[in-house]
Design a protein around this motif. Structure first.
Motif, PDB file in Angstrom:
ATOM      1  N   ASP A 193      19.243 -83.032 -80.093  1.00 35.42           N
ATOM      2  CA  ASP A 193      19.718 -84.093 -80.985  1.00 35.42           C
ATOM      3  C   ASP A 193      19.548 -85.484 -80.374  1.00 35.42           C
ATOM      4  N   ARG A 194      19.679 -86.484 -81.239  1.00 40.19           N
ATOM      5  CA  ARG A 194      19.670 -87.878 -80.784  1.00 40.19           C
ATOM      6  C   ARG A 194      21.112 -88.395 -80.792  1.00 40.19           C
ATOM      7  N   PRO A 195      21.372 -89.537 -80.128  1.00 46.45           N
ATOM      8  CA  PRO A 195      22.739 -90.082 -80.113  1.00 46.45           C
ATOM      9  C   PRO A 195      23.297 -90.299 -81.521  1.00 46.45           C
ATOM     10  N   VAL A 225      19.415 -81.915 -90.890  1.00 49.91           N
ATOM     11  CA  VAL A 225      18.732 -82.968 -91.647  1.00 49.91           C
ATOM     12  C   VAL A 225      17.417 -83.332 -90.950  1.00 49.91           C
ATOM     13  N   TRP A 226      17.457 -83.438 -89.619  1.00 56.10           N
ATOM     14  CA  TRP A 226      16.232 -83.736 -88.852  1.00 56.10           C
ATOM     15  C   TRP A 226      15.195 -82.631 -89.070  1.00 56.10           C
ATOM     16  N   ARG A 227      15.662 -81.365 -89.019  1.00 54.98           N
ATOM     17  CA  ARG A 227      14.729 -80.243 -89.197  1.00 54.98           C
ATOM     18  C   ARG A 227      14.018 -80.340 -90.546  1.00 54.98           C
ATOM     19  N   GLN A 244      13.604 -83.004 -92.507  1.00 55.92           N
ATOM     20  CA  GLN A 244      12.725 -84.172 -92.598  1.00 55.92           C
ATOM     21  C   GLN A 244      11.452 -83.957 -91.782  1.00 55.92           C
ATOM     22  N   ARG A 245      11.596 -83.343 -90.626  1.00 57.27           N
ATOM     23  CA  ARG A 245      10.429 -83.146 -89.758  1.00 57.27           C
ATOM     24  C   ARG A 245       9.476 -82.119 -90.382  1.00 57.27           C
ATOM     25  N   ARG A 246      10.060 -81.030 -90.934  1.00 61.03           N
ATOM     26  CA  ARG A 246       9.235 -79.988 -91.556  1.00 61.03           C
ATOM     27  C   ARG A 246       8.401 -80.604 -92.686  1.00 61.03           C
ATOM     28  N   ASP A 268       2.131 -98.783 -81.845  1.00 59.77           N
ATOM     29  CA  ASP A 268       2.427 -99.433 -80.574  1.00 59.77           C
ATOM     30  C   ASP A 268       1.975 -98.559 -79.383  1.00 59.77           C
ATOM     31  N   THR A 269       2.210 -97.257 -79.503  1.00 57.16           N
ATOM     32  CA  THR A 269       1.858 -96.333 -78.411  1.00 57.16           C
ATOM     33  C   THR A 269       0.350 -96.277 -78.178  1.00 57.16           C
ATOM     34  N   ILE A 270      -0.398 -96.157 -79.276  1.00 58.55           N
ATOM     35  CA  ILE A 270      -1.864 -96.035 -79.135  1.00 58.55           C
ATOM     36  C   ILE A 270      -2.444 -97.364 -78.636  1.00 58.55           C
ATOM     37  N   LEU A 278      10.388 -93.005 -70.105  1.00 61.86           N
ATOM     38  CA  LEU A 278      11.669 -92.321 -70.311  1.00 61.86           C
ATOM     39  C   LEU A 278      11.699 -91.857 -71.758  1.00 61.86           C
ATOM     40  N   ASN A 279      12.083 -90.616 -71.942  1.00 66.42           N
ATOM     41  CA  ASN A 279      12.061 -90.035 -73.286  1.00 66.42           C
ATOM     42  C   ASN A 279      12.944 -90.798 -74.265  1.00 66.42           C
ATOM     43  N   VAL A 280      12.630 -90.653 -75.558  1.00 59.85           N
ATOM     44  CA  VAL A 280      13.552 -91.164 -76.578  1.00 59.85           C
ATOM     45  C   VAL A 280      14.870 -90.405 -76.333  1.00 59.85           C
ATOM     46  N   TYR A 281      15.998 -91.145 -76.262  1.00 59.29           N
ATOM     47  CA  TYR A 281      17.260 -90.493 -75.862  1.00 59.29           C
ATOM     48  C   TYR A 281      17.513 -89.195 -76.612  1.00 59.29           C
ATOM     49  N   ARG A 282      18.020 -88.225 -75.879  1.00 59.34           N
ATOM     50  CA  ARG A 282      18.561 -87.006 -76.488  1.00 59.34           C
ATOM     51  C   ARG A 282      20.071 -87.027 -76.278  1.00 59.34           C
ATOM     52  N   ARG A 283      20.768 -86.153 -77.020  1.00 54.97           N
ATOM     53  CA  ARG A 283      22.230 -86.052 -76.876  1.00 54.97           C
ATOM     54  C   ARG A 283      22.606 -84.587 -76.776  1.00 54.97           C
ATOM     55  N   PHE A 292       3.506 -86.464 -74.055  1.00 54.11           N
ATOM     56  CA  PHE A 292       4.028 -86.409 -75.432  1.00 54.11           C
ATOM     57  C   PHE A 292       5.316 -85.607 -75.502  1.00 54.11           C
ATOM     58  N   SER A 293       5.961 -85.365 -74.338  1.00 56.13           N
ATOM     59  CA  SER A 293       7.143 -84.524 -74.273  1.00 56.13           C
ATOM     60  C   SER A 293       6.733 -83.081 -74.606  1.00 56.13           C
ATOM     61  N   ALA A 294       7.682 -82.209 -74.897  1.00 57.32           N
ATOM     62  CA  ALA A 294       7.362 -80.802 -75.185  1.00 57.32           C
ATOM     63  C   ALA A 294       8.537 -80.199 -75.932  1.00 57.32           C
ATOM     64  N   LYS A 331      10.599 -78.359 -79.211  1.00 56.27           N
ATOM     65  CA  LYS A 331      10.672 -78.526 -80.670  1.00 56.27           C
ATOM     66  C   LYS A 331      10.603 -79.987 -81.106  1.00 56.27           C
ATOM     67  N   ARG A 332      10.938 -80.887 -80.191  1.00 56.66           N
ATOM     68  CA  ARG A 332      10.938 -82.297 -80.590  1.00 56.66           C
ATOM     69  C   ARG A 332       9.726 -83.026 -80.014  1.00 56.66           C
ATOM     70  N   VAL A 333       8.696 -82.250 -79.643  1.00 54.33           N
ATOM     71  CA  VAL A 333       7.467 -82.852 -79.097  1.00 54.33           C
ATOM     72  C   VAL A 333       6.939 -83.900 -80.088  1.00 54.33           C
ATOM     73  N   CYS A 334       6.233 -84.897 -79.562  1.00 52.35           N
ATOM     74  CA  CYS A 334       5.709 -85.963 -80.428  1.00 52.35           C
ATOM     75  C   CYS A 334       4.845 -85.357 -81.540  1.00 52.35           C
ATOM     76  N   PRO A 335       5.175 -85.612 -82.803  1.00 51.65           N
ATOM     77  CA  PRO A 335       4.363 -85.052 -83.889  1.00 51.65           C
ATOM     78  C   PRO A 335       2.997 -85.737 -84.018  1.00 51.65           C
ATOM     79  N   LEU A 355      -3.128 -86.349 -83.347  1.00 58.38           N
ATOM     80  CA  LEU A 355      -3.732 -87.576 -83.872  1.00 58.38           C
ATOM     81  C   LEU A 355      -4.064 -88.528 -82.712  1.00 58.38           C
ATOM     82  N   SER A 356      -3.135 -88.615 -81.743  1.00 64.46           N
ATOM     83  CA  SER A 356      -3.342 -89.536 -80.621  1.00 64.46           C
ATOM     84  C   SER A 356      -4.589 -89.178 -79.822  1.00 64.46           C
ATOM     85  N   TRP A 357      -4.749 -87.872 -79.495  1.00 65.66           N
ATOM     86  CA  TRP A 357      -5.931 -87.483 -78.715  1.00 65.66           C
ATOM     87  C   TRP A 357      -7.202 -87.825 -79.479  1.00 65.66           C
TER      88      TRP A 357
HETATM   89  C1  HEM Z   1      -0.242 -92.257 -76.722  1.00 60.03           C
HETATM   90  C2  HEM Z   1       0.431 -92.070 -77.815  1.00 60.03           C
HETATM   91  C3  HEM Z   1       1.814 -91.481 -77.919  1.00 60.03           C
HETATM   92  C4  HEM Z   1       2.693 -91.096 -76.936  1.00 60.03           C
HETATM   93  C5  HEM Z   1       2.514 -91.163 -75.428  1.00 60.03           C
HETATM   94  C6  HEM Z   1       3.883 -90.586 -77.610  1.00 60.03           C
HETATM   95  C7  HEM Z   1       4.984 -90.059 -76.966  1.00 60.03           C
HETATM   96  C8  HEM Z   1       6.123 -89.611 -77.609  1.00 60.03           C
HETATM   97  C9  HEM Z   1       7.285 -89.074 -76.937  1.00 60.03           C
HETATM   98  C10 HEM Z   1       7.426 -88.871 -75.434  1.00 60.03           C
HETATM   99  C11 HEM Z   1       8.201 -88.771 -77.886  1.00 60.03           C
HETATM  100  C12 HEM Z   1       9.624 -88.228 -77.671  1.00 60.03           C
HETATM  101  C13 HEM Z   1       9.733 -86.765 -78.019  1.00 60.03           C
HETATM  102  C14 HEM Z   1      11.061 -86.154 -77.602  1.00 60.03           C
HETATM  103  O1  HEM Z   1      12.115 -86.576 -78.034  1.00 60.03           O
HETATM  104  O2  HEM Z   1      11.011 -85.237 -76.785  1.00 60.03           O
HETATM  105  C15 HEM Z   1       7.634 -89.124 -79.166  1.00 60.03           C
HETATM  106  C16 HEM Z   1       8.279 -88.972 -80.377  1.00 60.03           C
HETATM  107  C17 HEM Z   1       7.717 -89.311 -81.584  1.00 60.03           C
HETATM  108  N1  HEM Z   1       6.434 -89.766 -81.808  1.00 60.03           N
HETATM  109 FE1  HEM Z   1       5.035 -90.128 -80.425  1.00 60.03          FE
HETATM  110  N2  HEM Z   1       3.701 -90.687 -78.971  1.00 60.03           N
HETATM  111  C18 HEM Z   1       2.445 -91.208 -79.207  1.00 60.03           C
HETATM  112  C19 HEM Z   1       1.851 -91.421 -80.433  1.00 60.03           C
HETATM  113  C20 HEM Z   1       2.430 -91.173 -81.646  1.00 60.03           C
HETATM  114  C21 HEM Z   1       1.775 -91.302 -82.931  1.00 60.03           C
HETATM  115  C22 HEM Z   1       0.319 -91.692 -83.140  1.00 60.03           C
HETATM  116  C23 HEM Z   1       2.727 -91.008 -83.882  1.00 60.03           C
HETATM  117  C24 HEM Z   1       2.657 -90.960 -85.401  1.00 60.03           C
HETATM  118  C25 HEM Z   1       1.753 -91.120 -86.194  1.00 60.03           C
HETATM  119  C26 HEM Z   1       3.958 -90.698 -83.193  1.00 60.03           C
HETATM  120  C27 HEM Z   1       5.144 -90.386 -83.814  1.00 60.03           C
HETATM  121  C28 HEM Z   1       6.281 -89.974 -83.156  1.00 60.03           C
HETATM  122  C29 HEM Z   1       7.520 -89.622 -83.843  1.00 60.03           C
HETATM  123  C30 HEM Z   1       7.776 -89.685 -85.348  1.00 60.03           C
HETATM  124  C31 HEM Z   1       8.419 -89.198 -82.856  1.00 60.03           C
HETATM  125  C32 HEM Z   1       9.850 -88.704 -83.052  1.00 60.03           C
HETATM  126  C33 HEM Z   1       9.834 -87.203 -83.297  1.00 60.03           C
HETATM  127  C34 HEM Z   1      11.206 -86.613 -83.565  1.00 60.03           C
HETATM  128  O3  HEM Z   1      12.217 -87.243 -83.238  1.00 60.03           O
HETATM  129  O4  HEM Z   1      11.246 -85.488 -84.065  1.00 60.03           O
HETATM  130  N3  HEM Z   1       3.736 -90.795 -81.840  1.00 60.03           N
HETATM  131  N4  HEM Z   1       6.357 -89.619 -78.980  1.00 60.03           N
END
Ligand code: HEM
Length: 499
Positions: free
Chosen positions: A101-103, A124-126, A128-130, A309-311, A373-378, A438-440, A442-446, A450-452
């Motif tokens: 979960d998040r905070p 609710v997160w499950r 929305q994510r699905r 922003d990440t890309i 640092l990962n997006v905060y978990r709770r 990209f973390s790992a 169930k909450r791995v970055c969706p 696309l990023s690769w």
């Molecule tokens: C180099 C590019 C990227 C990196 C390094 C990255 C990394 C991450 C990491 C570390 C998380 C946290 C996952 C966790 O809580 O364990 C995350 C979450 C997330 N990322 Fe990325 N990300 C990238 C690109 C993207 C792109 C291109 C998208 C969407 C189009 C995206 C959408 C999201 C979303 C929506 C979450 C939240 C997922 C959730 O809370 O279920 N990210 N990302």
């Protein structure tokens, strides 16, 4: 007599007795908790360790891990924070269902009461994510349809670079607009012209949100004090600006949503907004119904931010590494020549014949570790990591940077060496167990796949056409700034000459 009043001595005795019992219990619980919590630094009353957290918090967290061990904790405002370092413990934490979960009070208190998917927890997160993953699949994520659109965008991008005719230009603004277009295609169904004021304003709002963001924001950790602190503007000027800019970004999203709504029910599902509006209609009246226009607006704004922003930050680091290590640039160009040539457009499938290019990408993501640092978990409930208690509602921070720079896991970890991701004869790229940008779990970055795809296609398409260098007489700086991502501190200025 007490303060001039006649008080029954028995009542005083009972009161004192209760107070002593409460104090003993409080002290017992406090010592018990401190004893079972992971060790860590002490802080001040009320604010805890918050005032001692430095700007480059990921480096400080790595240093603290050396002192207190790979799992350590501290009090930060109203919350316990537990920081996890090291591959094995990180993996243990990432599969722990109690820390998905998040905070509860979102990262941006005061902004809105409706969380986005990134900030949601539980069922609710499950849901929305699905639904988000299904829509992304349906609109072409991971399929050739989207790849074609990305290639189209990259064509606009390389043509724009061409227009500078080998003269110095600012890579930052251009790359932000271009990668925002890729995510716009998925969310809104179209790209914007680079001169389009709407797109420029949207990208600028996001840039300003990021400029004013801090990972350890005081208001995130002191939500009860939000109203008080936010009324003292001098204590939170950046926070106010960040909220305003986020609102501007979300207003732009609202405009897009309205345009989709005007198309009525007859619309085809071309993008995330279409798919989500369909989900709203389908799920009306169902139990635990969580689909609504406000959540759509918040999700779209956060996808736009997370996806661009990440890309952009990663591609900026990649450009700096290409300039600093021209021998790497040459090796990638040799691979391009052998595999693709100069006439055909690069395809994502080419990566299978381009191990060095892939190793270069892996090494760029390892060394830059933009999400340090990962997006905060709770912790939803009390749970355990490495035998330590993680109390209910503690913030759990995973320090990816510490793993990616660990000298016990990587030879000479601060150096840029793509070869570390290749097998002995250099014919295959080898992924490491100690690498998870990209973390790992169930909450791995969706957005991982696309990023690769984006990173590979941008890198290869740029190097197929151009030789990258720093402007004459200027030196490249690897200085960084940490907001939510780690990005280059100075604007990236380049000179791109036709190969
Ligand atoms: C180099 C590019 C990227 C990196 C390094 C990255 C990394 C991450 C990491 C570390 C998380 C946290 C996952 C966790 O809580 O364990 C995350 C979450 C997330 N990322 Fe990325 N990300 C990238 C690109 C993207 C792109 C291109 C998208 C969407 C189009 C995206 C959408 C999201 C979303 C929506 C979450 C939240 C997922 C959730 O809370 O279920 N990210 N990302």
């Amino acid at each position: 007599m007490l303060f001039g009043f006649n008080v029954n001595p028995t009542l005083i005795n009972i009161f004192c007795g209760c107070l002593i019992v409460w104090l003993i219990k409080y002290l017992f619980n406090f010592i018990n908790r401190i004893h079972k919590l992971p060790p860590g630094p002490w802080g001040l009353p009320i604010v805890g360790y918050l005032p001692f957290i430095k700007k480059d918090a990921y480096i400080q967290m790595t240093e603290l891990a050396k002192k207190y061990g790979p799992v350590f904790s501290f009090k930060c405002g109203q919350f316990d924070v537990v920081v996890i370092n090291g591959t094995e413990l990180m993996k243990e934490a990432l599969v722990n269902e109690q820390i998905l979960d998040r905070p509860k009070d979102f990262f941006t208190p005061g902004m809105t009461k409706i969380p986005s998917l990134v900030e949601m927890s539980g069922e609710v997160w499950r849901q929305q994510r699905r639904v988000a993953l299904t829509i992304f699949r349906n609109v072409g994520l991971g399929k050739s349809k989207l790849e074609e659109k990305i290639k189209e965008e990259i064509n606009f991008f390389t043509r724009k670079i061409d227009s500078f005719e080998g003269k110095k230009f600012n890579f930052d603004d251009l790359i932000h607009l271009s990668v925002a277009n890729v995510v716009s295609i998925i969310l809104f169904g179209h790209r914007y012209d680079y001169e389009d004021p709407f797109a420029i304003e949207m990208a600028n709002s996001l840039k300003k949100v990021n400029q004013n963001f801090h990972y350890f924001y005081g208001l995130t950790f002191l939500p009860s004090f939000y109203n008080f602190i936010s009324s003292l503007s001098f204590l939170s000027p950046n926070y106010k600006k960040m909220v305003q800019n986020q609102m501007q970004l979300e207003d732009k999203v609202t405009t897009e949503v309205k345009e989709h709504l005007e198309k009525g029910d007859s619309r085809e599902i071309n993008d995330y907004i279409d798919g989500y509006l369909e989900a709203i209609n389908k799920q009306k009246g169902e139990n635990n119904y969580s689909f609504n226009l406000e959540t759509l607006r918040r999700n779209v704004a956060d996808f736009y931010a997370a996806g661009s922003d990440t890309i952009a930050a990663t591609l900026k680091w990649i450009m700096l590494y290409l300039v600093l290590y021209p021998e790497c640039q040459q090796r990638i160009q040799d691979e391009i020549k052998e595999t693709i040539g100069s006439e055909r457009e690069p395809e994502y499938a080419d990566r299978q014949q381009m191990p060095y290019t892939m190793a270069f990408l892996y090494e760029s993501l390892r060394l830059s570790s933009i999400v340090a640092l990962n997006v905060y978990r709770r912790a939803t409930r009390e749970t355990h990591i490495a035998g330590y208690i993680i109390p209910k509602d503690a913030f759990v921070v995973m320090n990816f940077w510490s793993v990616h720079r660990d000298p016990n896991l990587w030879d000479d970890p601060d150096s840029f060496k793509p070869e570390r991701f290749l097998n002995e004869d250099g014919s295959k790229v080898v992924k490491s167990f100690n690498f998870f940008p990209f973390s790992a779990g169930k909450r791995v970055c969706p957005g991982e796949n696309l990023s690769w795809m984006e990173l590979f296609l941008y890198l290869v398409s740029i190097l197929q056409k151009f030789r990258i260098a720093a402007p004459e007489g200027e030196r490249i700086s690897l200085e960084s700034k940490f907001m939510f991502t780690i990005s280059p501190k100075k604007p990236v200025e380049l000179v791109c000459k036709r190969t």
